[in-house]
Write a protein that holds these residues in place. Structure first.
Motif, mmCIF file in Angstrom:
data_model
loop_
_atom_site.group_PDB
_atom_site.id
_atom_site.type_symbol
_atom_site.label_atom_id
_atom_site.label_comp_id
_atom_site.label_asym_id
_atom_site.label_seq_id
_atom_site.Cartn_x
_atom_site.Cartn_y
_atom_site.Cartn_z
ATOM 1 N N VAL A 226 0.844 -1.198 0.000
ATOM 2 C CA VAL A 226 0.000 0.000 0.000
ATOM 3 C C VAL A 226 0.880 1.249 0.000
ATOM 4 O O VAL A 226 1.935 1.286 0.637
ATOM 5 C CB VAL A 226 -0.925 0.011 1.239
ATOM 6 C CG1 VAL A 226 -1.742 1.305 1.298
ATOM 7 C CG2 VAL A 226 -1.859 -1.200 1.216
ATOM 8 N N ILE A 227 0.428 2.273 -0.733
ATOM 9 C CA ILE A 227 1.041 3.601 -0.679
ATOM 10 C C ILE A 227 0.018 4.560 -0.094
ATOM 11 O O ILE A 227 -1.130 4.610 -0.548
ATOM 12 C CB ILE A 227 1.481 4.091 -2.073
ATOM 13 C CG1 ILE A 227 2.533 3.170 -2.669
ATOM 14 C CG2 ILE A 227 2.018 5.517 -1.978
ATOM 15 C CD1 ILE A 227 2.934 3.542 -4.099
ATOM 16 N N ASN B 135 8.763 5.144 -7.533
ATOM 17 C CA ASN B 135 8.694 4.098 -8.556
ATOM 18 C C ASN B 135 8.432 2.758 -7.880
ATOM 19 O O ASN B 135 9.334 1.979 -7.616
ATOM 20 C CB ASN B 135 9.982 4.057 -9.367
ATOM 21 C CG ASN B 135 9.910 3.064 -10.521
ATOM 22 O OD1 ASN B 135 8.829 2.700 -10.965
ATOM 23 N ND2 ASN B 135 11.061 2.623 -10.987
ATOM 24 N N LEU B 136 7.160 2.516 -7.568
ATOM 25 C CA LEU B 136 6.751 1.280 -6.913
ATOM 26 C C LEU B 136 5.600 0.656 -7.695
ATOM 27 O O LEU B 136 5.035 1.283 -8.585
ATOM 28 C CB LEU B 136 6.294 1.560 -5.476
ATOM 29 C CG LEU B 136 7.340 2.046 -4.478
ATOM 30 C CD1 LEU B 136 6.660 2.496 -3.190
ATOM 31 C CD2 LEU B 136 8.347 0.944 -4.177
ATOM 32 N N LYS B 137 5.263 -0.551 -7.365
ATOM 33 C CA LYS B 137 4.072 -1.184 -7.908
ATOM 34 C C LYS B 137 3.210 -1.648 -6.737
ATOM 35 O O LYS B 137 3.431 -2.707 -6.161
ATOM 36 C CB LYS B 137 4.439 -2.367 -8.814
ATOM 37 C CG LYS B 137 4.997 -1.944 -10.161
ATOM 38 C CD LYS B 137 3.969 -1.138 -10.976
ATOM 39 C CE LYS B 137 4.540 -0.722 -12.326
ATOM 40 N NZ LYS B 137 3.575 0.129 -13.086
ATOM 41 N N ALA B 138 2.239 -0.817 -6.394
ATOM 42 C CA ALA B 138 1.393 -1.080 -5.240
ATOM 43 C C ALA B 138 0.098 -1.754 -5.660
ATOM 44 O O ALA B 138 -0.351 -1.618 -6.797
ATOM 45 C CB ALA B 138 1.087 0.224 -4.508
ATOM 46 N N ASN B 139 -0.510 -2.452 -4.719
ATOM 47 C CA ASN B 139 -1.847 -3.009 -4.939
ATOM 48 C C ASN B 139 -2.919 -1.964 -4.664
ATOM 49 O O ASN B 139 -3.976 -1.963 -5.299
ATOM 50 C CB ASN B 139 -2.076 -4.217 -4.041
ATOM 51 C CG ASN B 139 -1.026 -5.289 -4.239
ATOM 52 O OD1 ASN B 139 -0.121 -5.427 -3.411
ATOM 53 N ND2 ASN B 139 -1.112 -6.035 -5.334
ATOM 54 N N ILE B 140 -2.631 -1.083 -3.699
ATOM 55 C CA ILE B 140 -3.572 -0.020 -3.336
ATOM 56 C C ILE B 140 -2.795 1.267 -3.073
ATOM 57 O O ILE B 140 -1.758 1.252 -2.398
ATOM 58 C CB ILE B 140 -4.387 -0.388 -2.082
ATOM 59 C CG1 ILE B 140 -5.374 -1.523 -2.392
ATOM 60 C CG2 ILE B 140 -5.149 0.824 -1.548
ATOM 61 C CD1 ILE B 140 -6.197 -1.965 -1.187
ATOM 62 N N ILE B 141 -3.306 2.363 -3.616
ATOM 63 C CA ILE B 141 -2.850 3.697 -3.236
ATOM 64 C C ILE B 141 -4.034 4.379 -2.571
ATOM 65 O O ILE B 141 -5.143 4.409 -3.126
ATOM 66 C CB ILE B 141 -2.372 4.519 -4.449
ATOM 67 C CG1 ILE B 141 -1.128 3.881 -5.071
ATOM 68 C CG2 ILE B 141 -2.077 5.962 -4.032
ATOM 69 C CD1 ILE B 141 -0.651 4.578 -6.338
ATOM 70 N N VAL B 142 -3.836 4.900 -1.366
ATOM 71 C CA VAL B 142 -4.900 5.605 -0.652
ATOM 72 C C VAL B 142 -4.432 7.034 -0.392
ATOM 73 O O VAL B 142 -3.272 7.271 -0.041
ATOM 74 C CB VAL B 142 -5.261 4.886 0.670
ATOM 75 C CG1 VAL B 142 -4.066 4.806 1.611
ATOM 76 C CG2 VAL B 142 -6.451 5.563 1.337
ATOM 77 N N LEU C 78 0.689 1.754 -9.728
ATOM 78 C CA LEU C 78 -0.242 0.686 -9.378
ATOM 79 C C LEU C 78 -0.026 -0.544 -10.252
ATOM 80 O O LEU C 78 0.276 -0.436 -11.446
ATOM 81 C CB LEU C 78 -1.695 1.154 -9.546
ATOM 82 C CG LEU C 78 -2.316 1.960 -8.401
ATOM 83 C CD1 LEU C 78 -3.664 2.509 -8.834
ATOM 84 C CD2 LEU C 78 -2.457 1.111 -7.141
ATOM 85 N N GLU C 79 -0.209 -1.700 -9.654
ATOM 86 C CA GLU C 79 -0.261 -2.936 -10.415
ATOM 87 C C GLU C 79 -1.524 -2.949 -11.275
ATOM 88 O O GLU C 79 -2.488 -2.222 -11.007
ATOM 89 C CB GLU C 79 -0.292 -4.144 -9.466
ATOM 90 C CG GLU C 79 0.925 -4.306 -8.581
ATOM 91 C CD GLU C 79 2.071 -5.039 -9.287
ATOM 92 O OE1 GLU C 79 1.967 -5.250 -10.520
ATOM 93 O OE2 GLU C 79 3.043 -5.390 -8.594
#
Length: 313
Positions: A179-180, A239-246, A265-266
Motif C-alpha cells: 500500500v502507498i 517508482n513502486l508497484k502497489a496493490n492499493i494507493i490511498v 499501481l499494479e
C-alpha cells in the motif's frame, strides 16, 4: 510558558487546508469545533463522538483552534496565517466568515484542555481509534484497535474523509498487499492498512512534522517495521508497484497526481481517494476516467466523497 490560542471561524470545506496551514506555521494541539457534531445522526454509528458541550460551538460554520507560543514572532506568524488562508480562495475553496481571534492560555491548561475532544471512536465494522491516554477494551474478538497520539493533530480518525478511507480499505484490502499512503498525516490510514493485512506501507507527506507523526503513531502500534514514512511531494520520483494507493487530501491536490498513481499501481490495483467535498466529485471522477481508471465505488458521508477507482488496461 504562555501560549496563544488562534481561533479561526471558517467552513467545513476549509477544515483540511486550514489545518495544514496551521501545522506548517508551527501550531500544536489542533481542535475542530463543528456544530454538526451536536445534531448529526449516524445511521451506522461510525465516527460518532460523545460528551460535547454545545456552548463551545459556533451557530454556523466551524471553529478551528490551534496553539502558538507567545514570542516576538507571534504577530508575524498570525499575519502569514491570515494571508495563506485568504489565498485558498484562488483554489475555489469557501473560507466562509474567516474571522481570526487570539486569546492567551497557560501551558498547563493548553496541555490538557484539548484532550477532552478525543475519545475512542468506532469508524468501521472492525476498527476503533482510541487516544493513548484512554483506557479501552475491545467489545468483539475481531475488533482492531488503533492507538493515536494526536498531540501533533494531523487527524484523529473521526473526520468523515478518514472514516470513508478506512471503510474502503476494510472492504478492498487483501492480505499481503503493498500500500502507498499519499499525504499520511497522523498515519492512521497506514496503520489501518497493516492491521487489515497489508504486508508493507510506504507513507509520504510533504510536511516533515506529519512524517514524524506517522512514525510516532506507527511505533505506538508496534508497526514501525512495516510502515516506511518519508518526506515527499505526492508521488514525485516514486517508482513502486502497489496493490492499493490511498490518499485523503483535497480534490485539487488529488487531480495533480492521478498519472503518477496510475504508474505506481499494479494491473487491477485500486486508487482510493477521499477528502473530496461534494461539489468537487465530478472534477476528480473526470480526471480519473481520463487517465483510464474505472470507477467502481463512490461513497458519501456528510457532504464528503470517497472514490474507489481500478487500474484496468
Amino acid at each position: 510558558m504562555k501560549w496563544s490560542e488562534v481561533c479561526i471561524h471558517t467552513t467545513n470545506e476549509a477544515i483540511e487546508p486550514i489545518s495544514n496551514i496551521l501545522h506548517e506555521s508551527g501550531a500544536s494541539g489542533l481542535v475542530i469545533e463543528d456544530p454538526l457534531d451536536l445534531v448529526k445522526q449516524h445511521d451506522n454509528k461510525f465516527g460518532e463522538i460523545y460528551e460535547l458541550d454545545s456552548s463551545e460551538y459556533p451557530e454556523e460554520g466551524v471553529y478551528i483552534k490551534a496553539y502558538l507560543p507567545m514570542n516576538s514572532f507571534l504577530s508575524e506568524t498570525v499575519e502569514q496565517i491570515k494571508l495563506t488562508i485568504n489565498s485558498l480562495k484562488l483554489y475555489d475553496i469557501d473560507i466562509g466568515n474567516n474571522h481570526v481571534s487570539l486569546s492567551e492560555i497557560d501551558e498547563e491548561e493548553w496541555a490538557t484542555a484539548w484532550k477532552k475532544y478525543y475519545k475512542p471512536v468506532k469508524i468501521s465494522k472492525r476498527i476503533t481509534i482510541t487516544p493513548t491516554w484512554e483506557d479501552y477494551s475491545p467489545v468483539s474478538s475481531d475488533e482492531i484497535i488503533i492507538e493515536l497520539d494526536p498531540g501533533m493533530a494531523f487527524g484523529t480518525g473521526t473526520h468523515p474523509t478518514t472514516v470513508l478511507s478506512v471503510q474502503a480499505l476494510e472492504q478492498y484490502l487483501n492480505k499481503d498487499d503493498l500500500v502507498i499512503d499519499v499525504g499520511s498525516g497522523s498515519g492512521v490510514l497506514s496503520i489501518a492498512s497493516v492491521l487489515l493485512g497489508a504486508q508493507e506501507v510506504h507513507a509520504y507527506d510533504l510536511d516533515d512534522v506529519a512524517v514524524e507523526s506517522t512514525r510516532v503513531n506507527a511505533n505506538l502500534n508496534k508497526l514501525g517495521n512495516q510502515i516506511i514514512a518519508k518526506q515527499n511531494n505526492l508521488l514525485d520520483q516514486v517508482n513502486l508497484k502497489a496493490n492499493i494507493i490511498v490518499s485523503n487530501i483535497l480534490a485539487e491536490i488529488i487531480v495533480q497526481f492521478v498519472g503518477d498513481a496510475w504508474d505506481n499501481l499494479e494491473q487491477n490495483g485500486l486508487f482510493i481517494t477521499s477528502g473530496i467535498i461534494l461539489n468537487k466529485k465530478q472534477l476528480v471522477k473526470d480526471k480519473l476516467e481520463q487517465q483510464g481508471f474505472k470507477i467502481i465505488q463512490v461513497n458519501e458521508m456528510e457532504e464528503w466523497i470517497s472514490i474507489v477507482a481500478k487500474k484496468v488496461l
